[in-house]
Design a protein around this motif. Structure first.
Motif, PDB file in Angstrom:
ATOM      1  N   ASP A 279       0.817  -1.217   0.000  1.00 40.87           N
ATOM      2  CA  ASP A 279       0.000   0.000   0.000  1.00 40.87           C
ATOM      3  C   ASP A 279       0.850   1.266   0.000  1.00 40.87           C
ATOM      4  O   ASP A 279       0.307   2.366  -0.074  1.00 40.87           O
ATOM      5  CB  ASP A 279      -0.976   0.003   1.178  1.00 40.87           C
ATOM      6  CG  ASP A 279      -0.295  -0.103   2.533  1.00 40.87           C
ATOM      7  OD1 ASP A 279       0.958  -0.037   2.581  1.00 40.87           O
ATOM      8  OD2 ASP A 279      -1.003  -0.256   3.541  1.00 40.87           O
ATOM      9  N   TRP A 280       2.171   1.119   0.063  1.00 44.62           N
ATOM     10  CA  TRP A 280       3.040   2.290  -0.025  1.00 44.62           C
ATOM     11  C   TRP A 280       3.594   2.479  -1.437  1.00 44.62           C
ATOM     12  O   TRP A 280       4.667   3.061  -1.646  1.00 44.62           O
ATOM     13  CB  TRP A 280       4.195   2.221   0.986  1.00 44.62           C
ATOM     14  CG  TRP A 280       4.783   0.866   1.248  1.00 44.62           C
ATOM     15  CD1 TRP A 280       4.464   0.006   2.250  1.00 44.62           C
ATOM     16  CD2 TRP A 280       5.838   0.231   0.489  1.00 44.62           C
ATOM     17  NE1 TRP A 280       5.229  -1.130   2.172  1.00 44.62           N
ATOM     18  CE2 TRP A 280       6.074  -1.016   1.105  1.00 44.62           C
ATOM     19  CE3 TRP A 280       6.583   0.580  -0.625  1.00 44.62           C
ATOM     20  CZ2 TRP A 280       7.035  -1.916   0.640  1.00 44.62           C
ATOM     21  CZ3 TRP A 280       7.544  -0.305  -1.104  1.00 44.62           C
ATOM     22  CH2 TRP A 280       7.758  -1.521  -0.479  1.00 44.62           C
ATOM     23  N   THR A 281       2.847   1.996  -2.429  1.00 47.33           N
ATOM     24  CA  THR A 281       3.207   2.188  -3.827  1.00 47.33           C
ATOM     25  C   THR A 281       2.014   2.720  -4.605  1.00 47.33           C
ATOM     26  O   THR A 281       0.869   2.652  -4.160  1.00 47.33           O
ATOM     27  CB  THR A 281       3.674   0.872  -4.476  1.00 47.33           C
ATOM     28  OG1 THR A 281       2.594  -0.069  -4.436  1.00 47.33           O
ATOM     29  CG2 THR A 281       4.882   0.302  -3.751  1.00 47.33           C
ATOM     30  N   ALA A 282       2.275   3.244  -5.791  1.00 48.39           N
ATOM     31  CA  ALA A 282       1.220   3.721  -6.691  1.00 48.39           C
ATOM     32  C   ALA A 282       1.764   3.698  -8.117  1.00 48.39           C
ATOM     33  O   ALA A 282       2.938   3.388  -8.343  1.00 48.39           O
ATOM     34  CB  ALA A 282       0.777   5.136  -6.308  1.00 48.39           C
ATOM     35  N   ASP A 283       0.915   4.019  -9.090  1.00 50.66           N
ATOM     36  CA  ASP A 283       1.322   4.146 -10.499  1.00 50.66           C
ATOM     37  C   ASP A 283       1.949   2.852 -11.017  1.00 50.66           C
ATOM     38  O   ASP A 283       3.038   2.856 -11.601  1.00 50.66           O
ATOM     39  CB  ASP A 283       2.307   5.313 -10.687  1.00 50.66           C
ATOM     40  CG  ASP A 283       1.808   6.595 -10.044  1.00 50.66           C
ATOM     41  OD1 ASP A 283       0.607   6.883 -10.167  1.00 50.66           O
ATOM     42  OD2 ASP A 283       2.620   7.303  -9.424  1.00 50.66           O
ATOM     43  N   HIS A 284       1.243   1.742 -10.803  1.00 51.76           N
ATOM     44  CA  HIS A 284       1.820   0.425 -11.077  1.00 51.76           C
ATOM     45  C   HIS A 284       1.809   0.058 -12.568  1.00 51.76           C
ATOM     46  O   HIS A 284       0.835   0.324 -13.269  1.00 51.76           O
ATOM     47  CB  HIS A 284       1.033  -0.651 -10.320  1.00 51.76           C
ATOM     48  CG  HIS A 284       0.870  -0.363  -8.871  1.00 51.76           C
ATOM     49  ND1 HIS A 284      -0.327  -0.519  -8.199  1.00 51.76           N
ATOM     50  CD2 HIS A 284       1.756   0.094  -7.945  1.00 51.76           C
ATOM     51  CE1 HIS A 284      -0.173  -0.185  -6.923  1.00 51.76           C
ATOM     52  NE2 HIS A 284       1.089   0.193  -6.754  1.00 51.76           N
ATOM     53  N   GLN A 285       2.883  -0.600 -13.000  1.00 54.89           N
ATOM     54  CA  GLN A 285       2.885  -1.206 -14.322  1.00 54.89           C
ATOM     55  C   GLN A 285       1.918  -2.392 -14.339  1.00 54.89           C
ATOM     56  O   GLN A 285       1.726  -3.060 -13.327  1.00 54.89           O
ATOM     57  CB  GLN A 285       4.289  -1.686 -14.693  1.00 54.89           C
ATOM     58  CG  GLN A 285       5.202  -0.604 -15.231  1.00 54.89           C
ATOM     59  CD  GLN A 285       4.857  -0.187 -16.652  1.00 54.89           C
ATOM     60  OE1 GLN A 285       3.929  -0.719 -17.259  1.00 54.89           O
ATOM     61  NE2 GLN A 285       5.596   0.784 -17.177  1.00 54.89           N
ATOM     62  N   SER A 286       1.346  -2.657 -15.496  1.00 58.18           N
ATOM     63  CA  SER A 286       0.372  -3.744 -15.627  1.00 58.18           C
ATOM     64  C   SER A 286       1.083  -5.067 -15.914  1.00 58.18           C
ATOM     65  O   SER A 286       2.109  -5.096 -16.606  1.00 58.18           O
ATOM     66  CB  SER A 286      -0.602  -3.448 -16.762  1.00 58.18           C
ATOM     67  OG  SER A 286      -1.306  -2.254 -16.515  1.00 58.18           O
ATOM     68  N   PRO A 287       0.531  -6.183 -15.413  1.00 60.74           N
ATOM     69  CA  PRO A 287       1.109  -7.495 -15.703  1.00 60.74           C
ATOM     70  C   PRO A 287       1.135  -7.752 -17.207  1.00 60.74           C
ATOM     71  O   PRO A 287       0.217  -7.389 -17.937  1.00 60.74           O
ATOM     72  CB  PRO A 287       0.158  -8.467 -14.994  1.00 60.74           C
ATOM     73  CG  PRO A 287      -0.519  -7.654 -13.946  1.00 60.74           C
ATOM     74  CD  PRO A 287      -0.633  -6.271 -14.510  1.00 60.74           C
ATOM     75  N   GLY A 288       2.213  -8.387 -17.652  1.00 65.97           N
ATOM     76  CA  GLY A 288       2.340  -8.721 -19.059  1.00 65.97           C
ATOM     77  C   GLY A 288       2.989  -7.657 -19.907  1.00 65.97           C
ATOM     78  O   GLY A 288       3.317  -7.897 -21.080  1.00 65.97           O
ATOM     79  N   VAL A 297       8.396   1.951 -13.390  1.00 66.06           N
ATOM     80  CA  VAL A 297       7.676   0.764 -12.924  1.00 66.06           C
ATOM     81  C   VAL A 297       6.596   1.140 -11.920  1.00 66.06           C
ATOM     82  O   VAL A 297       5.460   0.675 -12.007  1.00 66.06           O
ATOM     83  CB  VAL A 297       8.647  -0.258 -12.299  1.00 66.06           C
ATOM     84  CG1 VAL A 297       7.884  -1.446 -11.721  1.00 66.06           C
ATOM     85  CG2 VAL A 297       9.653  -0.733 -13.345  1.00 66.06           C
ATOM     86  N   CYS A 298       6.923   1.977 -10.955  1.00 70.68           N
ATOM     87  CA  CYS A 298       5.947   2.387  -9.948  1.00 70.68           C
ATOM     88  C   CYS A 298       6.498   3.576  -9.177  1.00 70.68           C
ATOM     89  O   CYS A 298       7.664   3.953  -9.332  1.00 70.68           O
ATOM     90  CB  CYS A 298       5.616   1.235  -8.986  1.00 70.68           C
ATOM     91  SG  CYS A 298       7.016   0.724  -7.941  1.00 70.68           S
ATOM     92  N   THR A 299       5.659   4.167  -8.332  1.00 70.06           N
ATOM     93  CA  THR A 299       6.073   5.193  -7.386  1.00 70.06           C
ATOM     94  C   THR A 299       6.073   4.593  -5.995  1.00 70.06           C
ATOM     95  O   THR A 299       5.141   3.858  -5.627  1.00 70.06           O
ATOM     96  CB  THR A 299       5.133   6.412  -7.437  1.00 70.06           C
ATOM     97  OG1 THR A 299       5.074   6.904  -8.779  1.00 70.06           O
ATOM     98  CG2 THR A 299       5.636   7.521  -6.530  1.00 70.06           C
ATOM     99  N   VAL A 300       7.104   4.878  -5.232  1.00 69.25           N
ATOM    100  CA  VAL A 300       7.273   4.333  -3.887  1.00 69.25           C
ATOM    101  C   VAL A 300       7.215   5.487  -2.881  1.00 69.25           C
ATOM    102  O   VAL A 300       7.780   6.559  -3.131  1.00 69.25           O
ATOM    103  CB  VAL A 300       8.618   3.592  -3.757  1.00 69.25           C
ATOM    104  CG1 VAL A 300       8.768   2.970  -2.370  1.00 69.25           C
ATOM    105  CG2 VAL A 300       8.749   2.531  -4.848  1.00 69.25           C
TER     106      VAL A 300
END
Length: 330
Positions: A279-288, A297-300
């Motif tokens: 829950d301390w991440t956002a802006d996630h890359q999608s699987p595949g 890849v993401c924001t931490v």
């Protein structure tokens, strides 16, 4: 958190491809009437799109005139000189000592457009700014066209890539800076706000060294540090909307520090894995998804008692996550 989304074509080099922007906004809105449209990065180089949006929807934030005033390097340099704001020299033509200059794209964002000058020839939309050694400090502020209220200060760092040595890496919220410096910066931003008629959330990037602060650029929109200053008791998006309407607004208060950083792929990823994101991440890359080296890849995010400790925590979290898509590379 958006109920409806749509991805428009575009890239870092050319910005937003706006041919279908208005059509897409109407599709997203449907039969609803939006309270406002809030523009993020990508419009500084395409201010005609700002005008087009404003013709169809209520716009909360800066119009094209204000954006052009602060994002045009010649205009900003002239305003800083007249208002007594320290600002690195700029020039359109190649400098005789390129080792002391960087090259930027007018209206660029995120740092990926900045390189060291190396005998570069002048190019359309590119300009030279004298390189200043020091720490990168940013002030998040809200303008109402007449005055500026500083929300807080952050220290930023880069995540260099071979073709983007000044790519944005992350930022950590500072608990305080020297009071005299804060007062001086507040005065500078108030003067620029009146001069350019800035409204809503904006940020100002400075370089701090033994000689003090130099204003590098103004970002006339909600920026990358918004998340580390936001709070549920005084949401910054509400302050942005209210300031744009000329209404009173509340601002958050802080007793600790918070940091955010972008985790980039350091190697190609042929097939991005399914990840249970903390829950301390956002802006996630999608699987595949297929990633190349340098893709985000993401924001931490991380919290801590002070800026130094908080930055160490967020970097450690990012390294921990990196194993999820790159494995153990030791």
């Amino acid at each position: 958190m958006a109920e409806r989304t749509h991805k428009l074509p575009g890239d870092l080099k050319n910005g937003i491809a706006g041919g279908r922007l208005i059509e897409t906004l109407h599709q997203l809105v449907g039969n609803d009437r939006p309270a406002a449209v809030v523009l993020g990065s990508g419009f500084e180089r395409k201010t005609e799109l700002v005008d087009e949006v404003a013709r169809h929807f209520p716009l909360a934030g800066n119009g094209s005139d204000a954006i052009r005033r602060v994002k045009d390097p010649q205009s900003l340099a002239a305003d800083c000189a007249e208002l007594g704001i320290p600002h690195p020299p700029f020039r359109w033509e190649a400098p005789p000592d390129p080792e002391n200059w960087v090259v930027k794209t007018a209206g660029g964002a995120g740092g990926a457009h900045i390189t060291r000058a190396n005998g570069d020839k002048p190019a359309a939309g590119r300009y030279f700014q004298r390189f200043v050694i020091g720490q990168s400090i940013s002030a998040l502020f809200i303008g109402d066209g007449r005055s500026a209220r500083i929300i807080g200060f952050s220290r930023q760092w880069t995540s260099p890539a071979p073709d983007a040595p000044y790519r944005y890496g992350g930022a950590v919220r500072l608990r305080r800076i020297d009071r005299e410096d804060a007062v001086a910066i507040g005065g500078w931003l108030a003067s620029l706000t009146r001069r350019a008629d800035l409204v809503g959330l904006c940020s100002a990037d400075f370089i701090r060294n033994a000689d003090g602060y130099q204003l590098v650029e103004i970002n006339p929109r909600p920026g990358a540090t918004l998340d580390i200053f936001d709070c549920a008791d005084a949401p910054l998006i509400e302050a942005h909307l209210r300031a744009a309407r000329g209404e009173a607004y509340a601002t958050p208060r802080f007793a600790d520090s918070m940091a955010s950083m972008i985790a980039y792929a350091s190697t190609p990823v042929a097939h991005f894995p399914e990840i249970t994101w903390p829950d301390w991440t956002a802006d996630h890359q999608s699987p595949g998804t297929r990633l190349i080296a340098g893709d985000p890849v993401c924001t931490v995010f991380a919290r801590g008692p002070n800026a130094g400790a908080t930055r160490r925590i967020v970097v450690a979290k990012a390294r921990q996550l990196q194993h999820c898509w790159e494995g153990d590379r030791t």
